[in-house]
Write an enzyme that holds these catalytic residues in place. Structure first.
Site, mmCIF file in Angstrom:
data_model
loop_
_atom_site.group_PDB
_atom_site.id
_atom_site.type_symbol
_atom_site.label_atom_id
_atom_site.label_comp_id
_atom_site.label_asym_id
_atom_site.label_seq_id
_atom_site.Cartn_x
_atom_site.Cartn_y
_atom_site.Cartn_z
ATOM 1 N N ASP A 10 7.272 2.854 -13.402
ATOM 2 C CA ASP A 10 6.188 4.493 -12.538
ATOM 3 C C ASP A 10 5.018 4.865 -13.091
ATOM 4 O O ASP A 10 4.798 5.959 -13.004
ATOM 5 C CB ASP A 10 6.889 5.716 -13.330
ATOM 6 C CG ASP A 10 9.209 5.551 -13.127
ATOM 7 O OD1 ASP A 10 9.266 5.715 -11.327
ATOM 8 O OD2 ASP A 10 9.639 5.753 -13.734
ATOM 9 N N HIS B 252 1.044 -1.275 0.283
ATOM 10 C CA HIS B 252 -0.346 -0.357 -0.052
ATOM 11 C C HIS B 252 0.823 1.257 0.413
ATOM 12 O O HIS B 252 0.169 2.294 0.966
ATOM 13 C CB HIS B 252 -0.974 -0.372 1.522
ATOM 14 C CG HIS B 252 -2.438 -1.029 1.504
ATOM 15 N ND1 HIS B 252 -2.179 -2.209 1.817
ATOM 16 C CD2 HIS B 252 -2.765 -1.455 0.382
ATOM 17 C CE1 HIS B 252 -3.609 -3.165 1.343
ATOM 18 N NE2 HIS B 252 -3.586 -2.328 0.323
ATOM 19 N N HIS B 253 1.973 0.967 -0.402
ATOM 20 C CA HIS B 253 3.051 2.641 -0.374
ATOM 21 C C HIS B 253 2.487 3.932 -1.772
ATOM 22 O O HIS B 253 2.284 4.757 -1.263
ATOM 23 C CB HIS B 253 4.678 1.928 -0.726
ATOM 24 C CG HIS B 253 4.605 1.797 -1.882
ATOM 25 N ND1 HIS B 253 4.560 0.329 -3.019
ATOM 26 C CD2 HIS B 253 5.224 2.438 -3.188
ATOM 27 C CE1 HIS B 253 4.384 0.930 -3.839
ATOM 28 N NE2 HIS B 253 5.552 1.785 -4.479
ATOM 29 N N SER C 237 -4.226 0.058 -18.075
ATOM 30 C CA SER C 237 -4.174 0.197 -17.205
ATOM 31 C C SER C 237 -4.864 1.430 -16.432
ATOM 32 O O SER C 237 -5.713 2.725 -15.860
ATOM 33 C CB SER C 237 -4.684 -0.670 -16.370
ATOM 34 O OG SER C 237 -5.065 -1.992 -17.113
ATOM 35 N N LYS D 288 6.547 -4.204 -10.462
ATOM 36 C CA LYS D 288 6.235 -4.283 -12.325
ATOM 37 C C LYS D 288 6.053 -2.646 -12.367
ATOM 38 O O LYS D 288 6.407 -1.604 -12.904
ATOM 39 C CB LYS D 288 4.424 -4.910 -12.691
ATOM 40 C CG LYS D 288 4.878 -4.484 -13.879
ATOM 41 C CD LYS D 288 3.860 -5.613 -14.337
ATOM 42 C CE LYS D 288 3.691 -7.191 -14.061
ATOM 43 N NZ LYS D 288 2.533 -8.392 -14.634
ATOM 44 N N LYS E 45 -3.147 -8.368 -6.876
ATOM 45 C CA LYS E 45 -3.468 -9.427 -7.571
ATOM 46 C C LYS E 45 -5.164 -10.694 -7.452
ATOM 47 O O LYS E 45 -4.557 -10.864 -6.026
ATOM 48 C CB LYS E 45 -2.691 -10.909 -8.233
ATOM 49 C CG LYS E 45 -3.179 -11.715 -9.408
ATOM 50 C CD LYS E 45 -2.152 -10.439 -10.011
ATOM 51 C CE LYS E 45 -2.050 -11.307 -11.905
ATOM 52 N NZ LYS E 45 -1.133 -10.169 -12.761
HETATM 53 N N1 GLU Z 1 -3.062 -9.036 -15.294
HETATM 54 C C1 GLU Z 1 -2.088 -8.163 -15.784
HETATM 55 C C2 GLU Z 1 -0.778 -7.879 -15.672
HETATM 56 O O1 GLU Z 1 -0.351 -9.211 -15.188
HETATM 57 C C3 GLU Z 1 -2.676 -6.718 -16.166
HETATM 58 C C4 GLU Z 1 -2.395 -5.921 -14.797
HETATM 59 C C5 GLU Z 1 -3.451 -4.337 -14.531
HETATM 60 O O2 GLU Z 1 -3.168 -3.892 -15.769
HETATM 61 O O3 GLU Z 1 -3.996 -4.529 -13.515
HETATM 62 O O4 GLU Z 1 0.874 -7.650 -15.011
#
Ligand code: GLU
Length: 471
Positions: free
Chosen positions: A99, A64-65, A362, A94, A106
């Site tokens: 950034d 939650h940073h 996204s 990731k 997940k």
């Molecule tokens: N499921 C994708 C991933 O592993 C996209 C995640 C997203 O867009 O929040 O990066």
């Protein structure tokens, strides 16, 4: 023989390798590494035939940073708590690498979607959303799901609809999930985003003549031979973009077998064949390989695992011939497998960087939802008018006249699609340069993956320092 360790443990080992090359406070590193929260759900599903079944599902919020947390939802019979936690950690790293201002999360539902009707999948998805909402595990400022293995725009639209029904009047409610259909607040370019990002990442890695020379390869993607494992959303778009750029896709591996042609597969024809028949098998002008995993060991320049985790292990890594391993999937290489690839002098483009295109777009979708306006809507016509004025000024200065086609191209105002593509390209190129620089300037940094983890750790540490929690 290497003993098998959990997926979370693999990710932690990668993290520890990088953390050891930094001088950050150990406790802070542990705070960053550990998963903040996991919610496990059990709920009943009424099947179409009237019988009742128990469904198991999870959502993990790793860090939650930054908030909201972000990450896909996977529908697969292989889903379990450890997998969801490991994938949520990868999402944290990731997002930091590219950034994008989110913490990692997940989710997963333990089902084989092929066994359920559309109506059953809708009931499962809506109930899952309800369970998340009940515990405050979803919301535009809390936790924002997206597609992952086994899910797509339809599931995302059910999630958005359920959330909005429960939060009437919440002005930013559409930002509770990304990967939605365009008509429901989605963004152009999200479906192909991960595959497109994979392409940009491979193209950037191949553009450094020095790095390619070390591998005995020429710079550029043109003419590179490629094997791709997985022909789902990520693999099929990566194949398409690589093919368009002049790479030669020599094999595609799917769960039901692989196809191989050393002269290169016609990717648009293969996509059409799969659409018509439901499978890549039976594709003309290709040799069929029954054991799909064997395809990973084929002769090629670039191997793109674009399916699931734990595909390249200590067992098969010594037989991999590709010089470049481009990790389009999450966690495709085990820690021990990765060490074997390093020792063999291969270039591994790590997952947490290479497949970030999905979450990058996204992020654009989420911004669009919060701003309630399509990118380019305000400025497109203004830009076009200004560019046309410039062209006319150039022409009236006595230079030759532009053809109508040239003028249309030069005076074209950016559409949402243009902006998404160029924004994604910029981020993928820039992030590669960041991790490559860390790799080149950090003594003892063994590979790009460690460099990517160092990049993520440094950014997250800075965030905690700014919050004043760890001085
Ligand atoms: N499921 C994708 C991933 O592993 C996209 C995640 C997203 O867009 O929040 O990066």
């Amino acid at each position: 023989m290497a003993q098998s360790i959990s997926f979370s443990e693999q990710v932690n080992r990668y993290f520890d390798t990088a953390a050891a090359l930094t001088d950050h406070n150990d406790l802070l590193l542990e705070v960053i590494q550990r998963c903040n929260g996991v919610y496990k759900m059990i709920f009943p599903l009424k099947r179409d035939d009237g019988s009742i079944e128990i469904i198991e599902a999870w959502r993990a919020e790793h860090s939650h940073h930054k908030q909201p947390t972000k990450g896909g939802i996977r529908y697969s019979i292989g889903v379990n708590q450890d997998e969801v936690m490991a994938l949520s950690a990868l999402m944290t790293y990731k997002c930091a690498i590219v950034d994008v201002p989110f913490g990692g999360a997940k989710g997963g539902i333990k089902i084989n979607r092929a066994n359920y009707s559309q109506a059953e999948l809708e009931r499962i998805t809506r109930r899952y959303t309800f369970e998340l909402a009940k515990k405050n595990f979803i919301g535009p400022g809390i936790d924002v799901p997206a597609p992952d293995y086994g899910t797509g725009a339809a599931e995302m639209s059910w999630i958005a609809d359920t959330f909005m029904a429960m939060n009437s009047g919440m002005v930013d409610a559409l930002g509770c999930v990304t990967g939605k259909p365009i008509a429901q607040g989605g963004i152009r370019g999200r479906t192909e985003a991960t595959g497109r990002g994979v392409f940009y990442g491979i193209r950037e890695a191949c553009s450094y003549a020095d790095d390619m020379a070390k591998l005995g390869l020429e710079p550029g993607v043109v003419g590179k031979t490629v094997v791709i494992q997985g022909f789902g959303n990520v693999g099929s778009y990566a194949a398409r973009f690589l093919h368009e750029a002049g790479a030669k896709i020599v094999a595609i591996a799917e769960w039901d077998g692989a196809i191989h042609n050393e002269d290169g597969l016609d990717i648009p024809a293969l996509i059409a064949h799969r659409e018509a028949t439901g499978s890549i098998t039976g594709f003309p002008n290709a040799t069929f390989i029954a054991n799909s995993l064997d395809a990973l060991e084929l002769e090629c320049d670039v191997l793109v695992p674009a399916a699931l985790e734990n595909q390249i292990t200590a067992e098969n890594a010594p037989r991999i011939k590709a010089r470049i391993i481009a990790e389009a999937a999450n966690g495709p290489t085990t820690f021990d497998g990765s060490q074997i690839l390093d020792a063999a002098g291969k270039l591994v483009i790590p997952d947490a960087y290479l497949n970030a295109g999905g979450v990058v777009v996204s992020y654009f979708e989420w911004l669009k939802n919060l701003s309630h306006v399509r990118f380019g809507r305000l400025e497109k016509r203004f830009e076009e008018r200004a560019y046309r004025g410039l062209l006319q000024a150039i022409e009236s200065g006595g230079s030759r006249r532009f053809t109508e086609q040239e003028a249309d191209l030069l005076a074209h105002g950016a559409t949402e699609e243009d902006l998404v593509e160029s924004g994604l390209e910029d981020i993928m190129v820039d992030s590669y340069q960041q991790i490559r620089n860390i790799y080149l300037t950090n003594d003892g940094c063994p590979n790009l993956r460690t460099a990517a983890f160092i990049s993520a750790i440094n950014k997250i540490v800075r965030c905690y320092e700014e919050l004043g929690i760890f001085p």
